[in-house]
Design an enzyme around this catalytic site. Sequence first.
Site, PDB file in Angstrom:
ATOM      1  N   THR A   3      -0.657   2.058   7.217  1.00  0.00           N
ATOM      2  CA  THR A   3      -0.829   2.981   6.098  1.00  0.00           C
ATOM      3  C   THR A   3      -2.307   3.235   5.844  1.00  0.00           C
ATOM      4  O   THR A   3      -2.751   4.384   5.713  1.00  0.00           O
ATOM      5  CB  THR A   3      -0.165   2.429   4.830  1.00  0.00           C
ATOM      6  OG1 THR A   3       1.246   2.325   5.044  1.00  0.00           O
ATOM      7  CG2 THR A   3      -0.419   3.333   3.634  1.00  0.00           C
ATOM      8  N   TYR A   5       0.812  -1.208   0.000  1.00  0.00           N
ATOM      9  CA  TYR A   5       0.000   0.000   0.000  1.00  0.00           C
ATOM     10  C   TYR A   5       0.849   1.262   0.000  1.00  0.00           C
ATOM     11  O   TYR A   5       0.427   2.296  -0.516  1.00  0.00           O
ATOM     12  CB  TYR A   5      -0.917   0.003   1.232  1.00  0.00           C
ATOM     13  CG  TYR A   5      -2.272  -0.643   0.993  1.00  0.00           C
ATOM     14  CD1 TYR A   5      -2.545  -1.383  -0.155  1.00  0.00           C
ATOM     15  CD2 TYR A   5      -3.279  -0.523   1.936  1.00  0.00           C
ATOM     16  CE1 TYR A   5      -3.778  -1.969  -0.361  1.00  0.00           C
ATOM     17  CE2 TYR A   5      -4.521  -1.100   1.737  1.00  0.00           C
ATOM     18  CZ  TYR A   5      -4.769  -1.826   0.594  1.00  0.00           C
ATOM     19  OH  TYR A   5      -5.990  -2.389   0.380  1.00  0.00           O
ATOM     20  N   CYS A   8      -3.569  -2.467   9.075  1.00  0.00           N
ATOM     21  CA  CYS A   8      -2.510  -1.839   8.275  1.00  0.00           C
ATOM     22  C   CYS A   8      -2.350  -0.402   8.736  1.00  0.00           C
ATOM     23  O   CYS A   8      -3.335   0.357   8.766  1.00  0.00           O
ATOM     24  CB  CYS A   8      -2.884  -1.891   6.796  1.00  0.00           C
ATOM     25  SG  CYS A   8      -1.773  -0.948   5.719  1.00  0.00           S
ATOM     26  N   CYS A  54       4.293  -0.774  11.271  1.00  0.00           N
ATOM     27  CA  CYS A  54       3.751  -1.564  10.166  1.00  0.00           C
ATOM     28  C   CYS A  54       3.324  -2.907  10.741  1.00  0.00           C
ATOM     29  O   CYS A  54       4.098  -3.547  11.472  1.00  0.00           O
ATOM     30  CB  CYS A  54       4.798  -1.758   9.065  1.00  0.00           C
ATOM     31  SG  CYS A  54       4.263  -2.887   7.747  1.00  0.00           S
TER      32      CYS A  54
END
Length: 264
Positions: free
Chosen positions: A61, A27, A59, A173
């Site tokens: 992001t 991503y 996630c 992450c």
Amino acid sequence: MGTVGALRTLAPDLLIDYLADTALFPYGEQPDHVLISRLVMLLTEATRLLGSTLVVIGCNTASTLALPALRQALDVPVVGQVPPIRWAGRVSRTRTIGLLATSATARRNYVRKLHTDFAADCRLIIHGGRALADLAERAFAGEDLPLTSIAHEVAQLFSQPGGENIDTIGLGCTHYTFLMPFFRQLGLRDVLWLDPAPAVAQQVLRLVNTSAAPPATARDSAPQSRRGVFLMTALPEHTAEFTSHLKAFGFSGCRAFTLSGACA
């Protein structure tokens, strides 16, 4: 998957469906507007198809970018996973914290806001790049990674101005959970490693326990009960090998998912 592992530990019978947008991995390499639109479309269809009563965005992001849009679009609770800057600010003694993230997460205004709101008295040092995400994928597949590759990435924190004072490193992450055994092998005895996956799992269970209609469990005896499914927008080249790694997380196999809502 780190959050799934934590949930399996805390609530082994919880019914969990997993949707991996592997067609657009990683991503962090995608434009923001593309990600927001895709996430809303994917999760709107997936929750309708699966009858989900709660959604976890596993996630960083996606969470730092699309949480507001997803919460507006979906009619079920949405739990995000964001870098553990608040946690790091509570526990750091030297007031210098490190964050390992993807390049996309590292540049988010959301991360700067977390720093300002919850750890303003700390120096925040960030290393964002793709290499660790790729290494984490290999770790998930059971590869024995060279420790030198992990050490090189972590060294990018300590080589920055003030890096010698870092005493707390947060994982920004969700893939990096699979690198924790390697991080601990680096011999950084004075560094506290923060993986937010267990805390996210606990928040999910709090919401489940206070919901008027909590998610089903795998042991439900009702005729409509089922096992959780692992869906992917692009199946791996070696599906059988990949499936073998899913068994540890309670999934017996993987199926294809498309934006039409069809599963194969």
